[in-house]
Design a protein around this motif. Structure first.
Motif, PDB file in Angstrom:
ATOM      1  N   ALA A 179       0.924  -1.093   0.200  1.00 30.84           N
ATOM      2  CA  ALA A 179       0.126  -0.202  -0.074  1.00 30.84           C
ATOM      3  C   ALA A 179       1.086   1.310  -0.106  1.00 30.84           C
ATOM      4  O   ALA A 179       2.011   1.303  -0.496  1.00 30.84           O
ATOM      5  CB  ALA A 179      -0.973  -0.074   1.095  1.00 30.84           C
ATOM      6  N   PHE A 180       0.620   2.161   0.668  1.00 30.69           N
ATOM      7  CA  PHE A 180       1.367   3.581   0.710  1.00 30.69           C
ATOM      8  C   PHE A 180       2.786   3.390   0.882  1.00 30.69           C
ATOM      9  O   PHE A 180       3.503   3.857  -0.103  1.00 30.69           O
ATOM     10  CB  PHE A 180       0.512   4.388   1.755  1.00 30.69           C
ATOM     11  CG  PHE A 180       1.305   5.685   2.096  1.00 30.69           C
ATOM     12  CD1 PHE A 180       1.837   6.327   1.036  1.00 30.69           C
ATOM     13  CD2 PHE A 180       1.063   6.519   3.391  1.00 30.69           C
ATOM     14  CE1 PHE A 180       2.270   7.898   1.258  1.00 30.69           C
ATOM     15  CE2 PHE A 180       1.708   7.633   3.568  1.00 30.69           C
ATOM     16  CZ  PHE A 180       2.262   8.332   2.295  1.00 30.69           C
ATOM     17  N   MET A 181       3.314   2.557   1.963  1.00 31.10           N
ATOM     18  CA  MET A 181       4.681   2.613   2.159  1.00 31.10           C
ATOM     19  C   MET A 181       5.306   1.534   1.050  1.00 31.10           C
ATOM     20  O   MET A 181       6.378   1.709   0.770  1.00 31.10           O
ATOM     21  CB  MET A 181       4.782   1.916   3.551  1.00 31.10           C
ATOM     22  CG  MET A 181       4.860   3.287   4.606  1.00 31.10           C
ATOM     23  SD  MET A 181       6.049   4.508   4.294  1.00 31.10           S
ATOM     24  CE  MET A 181       4.670   6.104   3.890  1.00 31.10           C
ATOM     25  N   GLY A 182       4.388   0.486   0.818  1.00 33.67           N
ATOM     26  CA  GLY A 182       4.852  -0.506  -0.276  1.00 33.67           C
ATOM     27  C   GLY A 182       5.359   0.214  -1.458  1.00 33.67           C
ATOM     28  O   GLY A 182       6.190   0.103  -2.056  1.00 33.67           O
ATOM     29  N   GLU A 204      -3.775  11.109  -9.150  1.00 32.15           N
ATOM     30  CA  GLU A 204      -4.225  10.053  -9.064  1.00 32.15           C
ATOM     31  C   GLU A 204      -2.896   8.969  -9.050  1.00 32.15           C
ATOM     32  O   GLU A 204      -3.250   7.942  -8.821  1.00 32.15           O
ATOM     33  CB  GLU A 204      -5.200   9.544 -10.268  1.00 32.15           C
ATOM     34  CG  GLU A 204      -4.803   9.621 -11.838  1.00 32.15           C
ATOM     35  CD  GLU A 204      -4.722  10.868 -12.286  1.00 32.15           C
ATOM     36  OE1 GLU A 204      -4.816  11.919 -11.720  1.00 32.15           O
ATOM     37  OE2 GLU A 204      -4.783  10.659 -13.650  1.00 32.15           O
ATOM     38  N   HIS A 205      -1.780   9.741  -9.762  1.00 32.47           N
ATOM     39  CA  HIS A 205      -0.642   8.639  -9.857  1.00 32.47           C
ATOM     40  C   HIS A 205       0.091   8.725  -8.400  1.00 32.47           C
ATOM     41  O   HIS A 205       1.012   7.906  -8.244  1.00 32.47           O
ATOM     42  CB  HIS A 205       0.205   9.119 -10.870  1.00 32.47           C
ATOM     43  CG  HIS A 205      -0.378   9.318 -12.230  1.00 32.47           C
ATOM     44  ND1 HIS A 205      -1.395   8.490 -12.936  1.00 32.47           N
ATOM     45  CD2 HIS A 205      -0.702  10.412 -12.997  1.00 32.47           C
ATOM     46  CE1 HIS A 205      -1.776   8.936 -14.073  1.00 32.47           C
ATOM     47  NE2 HIS A 205      -1.420   9.871 -14.235  1.00 32.47           N
ATOM     48  N   TRP A 206      -0.099   9.688  -7.892  1.00 31.49           N
ATOM     49  CA  TRP A 206       0.984   9.734  -6.635  1.00 31.49           C
ATOM     50  C   TRP A 206       0.656   9.509  -5.286  1.00 31.49           C
ATOM     51  O   TRP A 206       0.318   8.312  -4.989  1.00 31.49           O
ATOM     52  CB  TRP A 206       1.472  11.289  -6.728  1.00 31.49           C
ATOM     53  CG  TRP A 206       1.937  11.641  -8.067  1.00 31.49           C
ATOM     54  CD1 TRP A 206       1.544  12.370  -9.192  1.00 31.49           C
ATOM     55  CD2 TRP A 206       3.206  10.831  -8.856  1.00 31.49           C
ATOM     56  NE1 TRP A 206       2.113  12.410 -10.180  1.00 31.49           N
ATOM     57  CE2 TRP A 206       3.238  11.654  -9.982  1.00 31.49           C
ATOM     58  CE3 TRP A 206       4.098  10.082  -8.251  1.00 31.49           C
ATOM     59  CZ2 TRP A 206       4.297  11.264 -11.022  1.00 31.49           C
ATOM     60  CZ3 TRP A 206       5.156   9.854  -9.026  1.00 31.49           C
ATOM     61  CH2 TRP A 206       5.019  10.206 -10.410  1.00 31.49           C
ATOM     62  N   TRP A 207       0.585  10.745  -4.257  1.00 36.40           N
ATOM     63  CA  TRP A 207       0.499  10.227  -2.832  1.00 36.40           C
ATOM     64  C   TRP A 207      -0.672  10.827  -1.962  1.00 36.40           C
ATOM     65  O   TRP A 207      -1.461  11.598  -2.780  1.00 36.40           O
ATOM     66  CB  TRP A 207       1.931  10.548  -2.207  1.00 36.40           C
ATOM     67  CG  TRP A 207       3.203  10.019  -3.107  1.00 36.40           C
ATOM     68  CD1 TRP A 207       3.856  11.208  -4.107  1.00 36.40           C
ATOM     69  CD2 TRP A 207       3.548   8.957  -3.090  1.00 36.40           C
ATOM     70  NE1 TRP A 207       4.715  10.246  -4.415  1.00 36.40           N
ATOM     71  CE2 TRP A 207       4.909   9.071  -4.056  1.00 36.40           C
ATOM     72  CE3 TRP A 207       3.395   7.908  -2.587  1.00 36.40           C
ATOM     73  CZ2 TRP A 207       5.555   7.725  -4.396  1.00 36.40           C
ATOM     74  CZ3 TRP A 207       4.252   6.619  -2.837  1.00 36.40           C
ATOM     75  CH2 TRP A 207       5.358   6.813  -3.670  1.00 36.40           C
ATOM     76  N   PHE A 252      15.165  -7.997   3.850  1.00 40.46           N
ATOM     77  CA  PHE A 252      13.682  -7.810   4.005  1.00 40.46           C
ATOM     78  C   PHE A 252      12.836  -6.519   4.401  1.00 40.46           C
ATOM     79  O   PHE A 252      13.470  -5.886   5.374  1.00 40.46           O
ATOM     80  CB  PHE A 252      13.410  -8.832   5.329  1.00 40.46           C
ATOM     81  CG  PHE A 252      11.975  -9.011   5.605  1.00 40.46           C
ATOM     82  CD1 PHE A 252      10.954  -9.735   4.989  1.00 40.46           C
ATOM     83  CD2 PHE A 252      11.497  -8.363   6.597  1.00 40.46           C
ATOM     84  CE1 PHE A 252       9.721  -9.893   5.285  1.00 40.46           C
ATOM     85  CE2 PHE A 252      10.289  -8.417   7.262  1.00 40.46           C
ATOM     86  CZ  PHE A 252       9.239  -9.223   6.504  1.00 40.46           C
ATOM     87  N   ASP A 253      12.095  -6.036   3.634  1.00 42.68           N
ATOM     88  CA  ASP A 253      11.479  -4.754   3.914  1.00 42.68           C
ATOM     89  C   ASP A 253      10.165  -4.753   4.391  1.00 42.68           C
ATOM     90  O   ASP A 253       9.329  -5.085   3.776  1.00 42.68           O
ATOM     91  CB  ASP A 253      11.749  -3.981   2.539  1.00 42.68           C
ATOM     92  CG  ASP A 253      11.326  -2.474   2.615  1.00 42.68           C
ATOM     93  OD1 ASP A 253      10.545  -1.988   3.629  1.00 42.68           O
ATOM     94  OD2 ASP A 253      11.845  -1.630   1.743  1.00 42.68           O
ATOM     95  N   ASN A 254      10.085  -4.025   5.648  1.00 41.58           N
ATOM     96  CA  ASN A 254       8.694  -4.577   6.245  1.00 41.58           C
ATOM     97  C   ASN A 254       7.955  -3.079   6.214  1.00 41.58           C
ATOM     98  O   ASN A 254       8.344  -2.037   6.874  1.00 41.58           O
ATOM     99  CB  ASN A 254       8.792  -4.890   7.710  1.00 41.58           C
ATOM    100  CG  ASN A 254       7.625  -5.316   8.182  1.00 41.58           C
ATOM    101  OD1 ASN A 254       6.458  -4.723   7.775  1.00 41.58           O
ATOM    102  ND2 ASN A 254       7.510  -6.161   9.220  1.00 41.58           N
ATOM    103  N   GLY A 255       7.016  -2.956   5.522  1.00 44.62           N
ATOM    104  CA  GLY A 255       6.098  -1.798   5.006  1.00 44.62           C
ATOM    105  C   GLY A 255       4.764  -1.970   5.577  1.00 44.62           C
ATOM    106  O   GLY A 255       3.837  -1.483   5.174  1.00 44.62           O
TER     107      GLY A 255
END
Lengths: 379, 379, 379, 379
Positions: A14-17, D311-314, A79-82
């Motif tokens: 999602a956002f962080m990913g 829509e593409h961003w954050w 390993f990246d934990n978002g």
């Protein structure tokens, strides 16, 4: 040139990913040559179709709904934990114990205990660990730290910071995981406050000594459940270096989109920063030319060739955005992995993540008891 | 038109004396017709030649080195106390008891006890009394209060304010009366903090409920004596209306000349103010046209004909300065005297002066004990 | 101290009359000791009851509806012309020929011819003459000139300025004298453009060399008559010192209240100014400490003890307003009168007023012919 | 989802090549699903080792030192010309004639003749053509156009713009191709001026009607050769919609890094933009709530979900940078190619490129002759 590769396994899309995936892809050619070439091995998430689409979108070779599959994958070196806060500890510890380097989104754990445990267990494995306080990697923030470290501000008297957002001011905004203690740990405190606590520590190179805090929840009930975390906090703070200041964060500030601001005052000058104008740093220096007639805060556009991180980007005045902090952060981590070097001091490691959590807990405890709390850090 | 006159006796001819004298002279023709015509009867001060020159300069009919001579003068109807803090109580009480209306500079007394006594004794006489919190009389501040009172901001969540100056950052700056407890009562707390405490109360129309505070003195010894007041304070604060926020003041902030800033966030909008740009108010309103595409903080130049106090001044965009706050304040007081009307709510009276002092004391007490203090107000 | 007095006769009691009257009253005690004590002898205006009230309000000893009565009054040593543009020439010339020093509002005449005649006739009398380009007397503007004169900006490449207002954007705004050629001479050009033309000359210490201009009237008919002056003008300009730039003014800019801004760029730095924030000057200097990492435009709050005009006012950070430019201007004129000194270079004299008119005419002529005009100045 | 692919051949790997390569890579996953998947087939440049490294860095399948090799490659469907100005015409025409869609950096040609020829020849082939005026693709600029098109500003009176940089202020800065007429065509005029001319046309949806211009070269000789282009230009401009304004650009403005600013004033409001703060748009609307008391320019952070390109961003408040304009621009072009749709009105096509060149030539001609030039556009 022959750069080694490192396999990346990402938890969360999602956002962080999205921010991390973009950073891996970008750093591979923008920081040239990259310290290591990130290979996007696998992405994990809870919903099959969505994680599958994320893999296609960001170019991961495979996807999974079970993070253990990342831990078990020998092709993964990082390993990246978002994921959400309640998914930080177990996967990250497991990955480290499987010999993988780890990066985990902030806040590290949901409280100081969980964060301490996470740090201790991961540190015991000997892998590199980074807690993703990405605002350390804003060029203007790095410049602030470097100026203070160089003594440009003299003895530091004050650090004041606030992190203001507006997104749950509307009572009709529904329940989400960030408003529940079980998943998030705390509200504005751990989400926003953690950032400014870490920045105070980072830019001054010191620790929080004592806190007097106040938490407040303005709206207790929302569609979908009860809010049991703070909507805002306020604190008066003393630092180990003798500086004093205020810290505050809130999600109830209409018009403030992502308003992380801080100011430092010292015996020889001051500086201030605003995340909504992240390419700028305000700098005032007492002894700057040409004497007393033309003193004042300068709006430094931190986009010169000599500025931090700027070797990767564009000619002066061609600004970067929020997402670039992640490019710098992951570049920093990959360099540490390649060189078997230190994540600190510019990167926050899990000890930093734990220490910030200890401060957050102290603020919450002070709010409950009404007493100033001297922050005690465990080893 | 036949406007009545009122004789003015002024104690003090330095910074505040100059500001008040200028205001009396200016309001006589700029606020036209003035509520009462101020007649500058006498000015009192400690140094004969200086007070004599002040009388010539500002047009007082006579001067004296003994403030009692003002109290005894039947031609004086308004006693204006612009002396140092330790000269607030006795002369002001004596003047009121002699039947003169009184205005006294802030902070009212050196602590809550002295302030309470001053208020009680003066109130008992039935004269008008005003504590000179002049920043209530900045047009943008009045507008802020009026917008909040009209509900434009909805339910108020936050008030945060800081008042930063730089003038004693230099260790070579010598001892002055403002750095001694016996004369000043406190340091940044009573001098600067009192202003922002009062503004929080005024713009929101509420009281401070509880405080967690921290005082700090950075330089203890200066040429000429020991500093026994605070150089800075920090506080986390709860208000009676449910709002929370931070308050802070410091004289150790290079580049901050007279940086009184505050911000209010409510359920329908936000506003912020900066004294260094006192003709402006930043206003954000959630429901303003033309919908979500063009929302943001507006820089309102508070110089329109419809704006507070602006009937006295110039066409839109022709700004005023710091000194004009005193013109508005004294105009307000003279109007109350002429009409036998209320000084409140727009003017701070001595009860306001006392209540602010109670908050200052609570912050200092909290700093000492480490405990949050519920502010208790005496009648 | 025994300061001599000078009798003042003022023509006009409206906007400019109010600003000048206030300045005389203020400078008498704020610039202490004043160079001469202005005695408000008489005020002239067309409407008996209004001029009578103005006399009472501002403290003139008498009033008259005939300006010749000022010229004939031996008690008047300084004739101050704040009337509309078509009342500048005859009264000012008559006053000078009667031996009175004169100050006249800008624009000096309605065109270059009238301005030249006015200058020549007044100069022939030997009295002091000042054309009231009051923005020269903003502290930040004086500082700009002093920095440029000191070489702080090196060789100057550019001067660009604009003066934007909004007051006749509404088509319902009725006809006023400022929109008629017979009374005003021109529109935005002579009213607003004259200010920025003069400022370009003043801050750089040079003359306008050539202009390519464009005038535009957006609304020709208004209630009460036809508009026969410009609503806006645009110009590309070359200066005698080699600098080039643009000049423009308009009364059709919503949101711009009194937006006079200019910027100067030179080989060693730049500076910019905005009248709506008149206490500030933006300054960028290429060679300022601490090297390339912290360069940028500084927001200089021009309120320090060392800053121009600031010896009259307040501690640093306690700002002044628009009206104070007149205090400085009249203080400057009274000093020149007392010392039989030069009005120039800091004051604009009638030659300056004429030269600005010559530039305005050249812009208008260029607009008509489409050709660049080399400005030719008569002696 | 099965998105078609398009092969890209890029000419140039320096500043613009880097920006375009980054944009292709980014849009492939950030604008999801992308209109077409760009496949980086080949990159061309003059220096073998550098172009080889560029290919490795950005992921082009092959490299070449001969742009004809791109034209001949059937795998290439889009030819992207990021070379210097004298390399725009021949390769772009050849590519179009080979049936490839084309994008060419601005200015299109070195003068109007070359630009017209380029447009005509390319248009005759029927391929899509886009002239890379990337600032049209700043979200705040798109929003400005949309608000004006929707009538939010009413009748438009003014457009004023300037584009200021500082990079050749130092006389020691050596000769580069941008300072030579043979390669660059013109100096600040075609490089910077072209952008603001195009933006005036784009945001108002009109054409430049007439210009009065002035070009200036401050430093004629540099190490490595003689400068035969302009260092700066100034112009007074009339637009076909009746608006008037000024345009100017300079590379001699210390402290101005990339300072493209413009302002539009209309009968119902105004807006202004500054490229150094590209996430913001200043908006003033006459009829916005809550009435006359709180009017002023709003700082709109153009980062809301509803804003152009967002829509593409954050999430709101998480800003983007300069490079993102290219992502939007290439996304726009790929969409037009996929849909066989129009590049206009949001994209500039080669006719736009030509028309801007015609205006540039008119300004230069006006500078030479001293006469206002009515711009005549060829078909």
């Amino acid at each position: 040139m022959s750069v080694e590769r490192i396999g990346v396994g990402l938890l969360g899309y999602a956002f962080m990913g999205k921010a991390h995936a973009n950073a891996y892809r970008t750093l591979a050619y923008m920081t040239w040559p990259p310290p290591l070439v990130p290979e996007l091995v696998a992405v994990a998430g809870r919903t099959e179709d969505k994680v599958a689409e994320a893999a296609r979108r960001y170019g991961f070779a495979r996807h999974t709904t079970d993070w253990r599959s990342l831990v078990d994958d020998p092709a993964i070196g990082l390993f990246d934990n978002g994921g959400p806060n309640d998914q930080h500890a177990a996967p990250t510890i497991a990955a480290a114990q499987a010999g993988k380097h780890v990066i985990c989104e902030k806040p590290l754990g949901r409280d100081a205990d969980e964060s301490h445990d996470l740090w201790q267990r991961v540190a015991a494995t000997g892998v590199k660990h980074l807690c993703a306080f990405n605002y350390r990697f804003v060029p203007a923030v790095r410049l602030a730290r470097e100026m203070i470290a160089a003594g440009d501000l003299g003895e530091v008297f004050h650090f004041r910071a606030r992190y203001l957002q507006e997104w749950i001011t509307d009572p009709a905004f529904p329940m989400v995981w960030r408003l529940q203690k079980a998943t998030a740990g705390s509200g504005a405190l751990g989400d926003l406050g953690a950032h400014i606590i870490d920045l105070g520590r980072y830019v001054m190179g010191t620790e929080v000594g004592s806190v007097s805090g106040l938490l407040r929840t303005f709206i207790d009930e929302r569609e979908g459940g009860s809010v049991d975390v703070d909507d805002a906090f306020e604190a008066a703070v003393g630092f180990a270096n003798g500086a004093v200041g205020t810290l505050e964060a809130s999600r109830f500030c209409p018009g403030r989109k992502n308003a992380l601001t801080f100011e430092v005052n010292g015996s020889r000058g001051s500086l201030s920063f605003d995340l909504e104008r992240l390419n700028e740093l305000q700098v005032h220096l007492l002894d700057s030319a040409p004497g007393p007639l033309a003193q004042g805060f300068r709006t430094v556009l931190v986009t010169e060739a000599e500025h931090p991180f700027w070797e990767h980007w564009w000619p002066a005045g061609h600004t970067i955005g929020w997402e670039h902090t992640f490019v710098h952060e992951l570049h920093h981590l990959l360099t540490a992995i390649r060189d078997d070097g230190d994540v600190r001091p510019h990167g926050a490691d899990f000890e930093d993540g734990y220490r910030v959590a200890e401060v957050c807990d102290a603020i919450a405890r002070s709010s409950e008891t009404g007493e100033r709390v001297e922050v005690v850090y465990r080893n």
